[in-house]
Scaffold this motif. Structure first.
Motif, PDB file in Angstrom:
ATOM      1  N   HIS A  64       0.817  -1.220   0.000  1.00 14.72           N
ATOM      2  CA  HIS A  64       0.000   0.000   0.000  1.00 14.72           C
ATOM      3  C   HIS A  64       0.854   1.275   0.000  1.00 14.72           C
ATOM      4  CE1 HIS A  64       0.521   1.516   4.148  1.00 14.72           C
ATOM      5  NE2 HIS A  64       0.795   0.251   4.420  1.00 14.72           N
ATOM      6  N   ARG A  75      -7.554   4.326  -4.435  1.00 17.97           N
ATOM      7  CA  ARG A  75      -8.202   3.436  -5.400  1.00 17.97           C
ATOM      8  C   ARG A  75      -7.454   3.346  -6.734  1.00 17.97           C
ATOM      9  NH1 ARG A  75     -13.380   1.552  -3.889  1.00 17.97           N
ATOM     10  NH2 ARG A  75     -13.432   1.704  -1.628  1.00 17.97           N
ATOM     11  N   HIS A  78      -5.754  -5.855  -4.799  1.00 19.17           N
ATOM     12  CA  HIS A  78      -6.878  -6.178  -3.915  1.00 19.17           C
ATOM     13  C   HIS A  78      -8.129  -6.465  -4.752  1.00 19.17           C
ATOM     14  CE1 HIS A  78      -9.648  -5.530  -0.393  1.00 19.17           C
ATOM     15  NE2 HIS A  78     -10.453  -5.193  -1.387  1.00 19.17           N
ATOM     16  N   ASP A  79      -8.419  -5.576  -5.682  1.00 26.71           N
ATOM     17  CA  ASP A  79      -9.614  -5.710  -6.513  1.00 26.71           C
ATOM     18  C   ASP A  79      -9.538  -6.976  -7.363  1.00 26.71           C
ATOM     19  OD1 ASP A  79     -12.113  -4.549  -7.592  1.00 26.71           O
ATOM     20  OD2 ASP A  79     -10.963  -4.381  -9.451  1.00 26.71           O
ATOM     21  N   TRP A 128      -4.382  -1.364  -4.495  1.00 26.11           N
ATOM     22  CA  TRP A 128      -5.824  -1.517  -4.698  1.00 26.11           C
ATOM     23  C   TRP A 128      -6.120  -2.361  -5.932  1.00 26.11           C
ATOM     24  CZ3 TRP A 128      -9.975  -1.202  -1.871  1.00 26.11           C
ATOM     25  CH2 TRP A 128     -11.207  -1.327  -2.505  1.00 26.11           C
TER      26      TRP A 128
END
Length: 238
Positions: A172, A205, A213-214, A210
């Motif tokens: 992150h 995002r 993650h998505d 992200w």
């Protein structure tokens, strides 16, 4: 559980012996900090699930199934310790001659957090310090010509890598996907490379974290079929 039922249809199988062997390997390692210093590294159930899954699932040709592992957990869960153990196993106990494994981050100093933990583990674990040489910024095994090193995007040594394993702590914190792309490209000539990510949740995002993650959520939900992608996401429900 679904894969245990249907994986064979896609050329996958679960090697229980190899999973147990990987979990057992961590018991040989020693904690190096705090009240647990000197004690064997007993994996928590969630950690054993990750390790067992990554090293237990195979393709029909005998190589590992997973090439990317995205793990998202809360803070203070021993992420660096788990990452260090995975790095040591990939570098020196994965039957890969000339293995190159890197603890990678945006800055070399950050990558030294995981790598430094691995160095301390090697020095404090009986049987490892005799087999693995620990230098400044380098763990090396002469018999297999394998190494485990810290790597930062702020270095000039990002070219010419031939990566068997990459450990990315706190994805992150990566503002761009530069180092991700370099690492992914550098695994191309390996038999069964693994990019192992462990991170807390991010909020941007548009970040690489992200995106992973998505993608991981879509794989878990069956929206995307990708048998090479492992995702473990421990997060609060909406």
């Amino acid at each position: 559980l679904k894969d245990l039922e249907t994986g064979s249809e896609r050329g996958l199988f679960f090697d229980y012996a190899e999973a147990e062997k990987a979990i057992g390997f961590f018991k040989l390692l020693r904690h190096t900090k705090g009240e647990w210093a000197g004690q064997p590294f007993e994996l928590a159930p969630w950690q054993a699930f990750i390790v067992g899954s990554l090293f237990g699932w195979k393709r029909l040709n005998g190589t590992r199934r997973f090439r990317t592992a995205y793990n998202e957990v809360a803070r203070k869960n021993g992420k660096s310790t788990l990452s260090a153990g995975v790095g040591i196993k990939l570098a020196f106990f994965d039957n890969e001659p000339g293995a190159e494994v890197y603890a990678a981050s945006t800055k070399r100093e950050q990558s030294k957090i995981v790598w430094g933990e691995a160095q301390r583990m090697v020095k404090s674990t009986p049987g490892l310090k005799e087999r693995i040489a620990a230098y400044v910024g380098n763990l090396h095994q002469e018999s297999t010509h394998s190494k485990f090193e810290p790597l930062g995007a702020d270095e000039d040594s990002m070219d010419g890598l031939n990566i068997h394993g990459a450990i990315i702590d706190e994805l992150h914190a990566h503002k761009t996907r530069v180092i991700w792309d370099v690492l992914e490209t550098a695994t191309g000539s390996r038999r069964q490379p693994l990019i192992f990510v462990i991170t807390t949740a991010g909020f941007d995002r548009n970040s690489i974290c992200w995106q992973q993650h998505d993608y991981g959520e879509k794989v878990l939900e069956g929206i995307i079929e990708d048998d090479s992608y492992f995702a473990y996401i421990a997060a609060l429900d909406e």
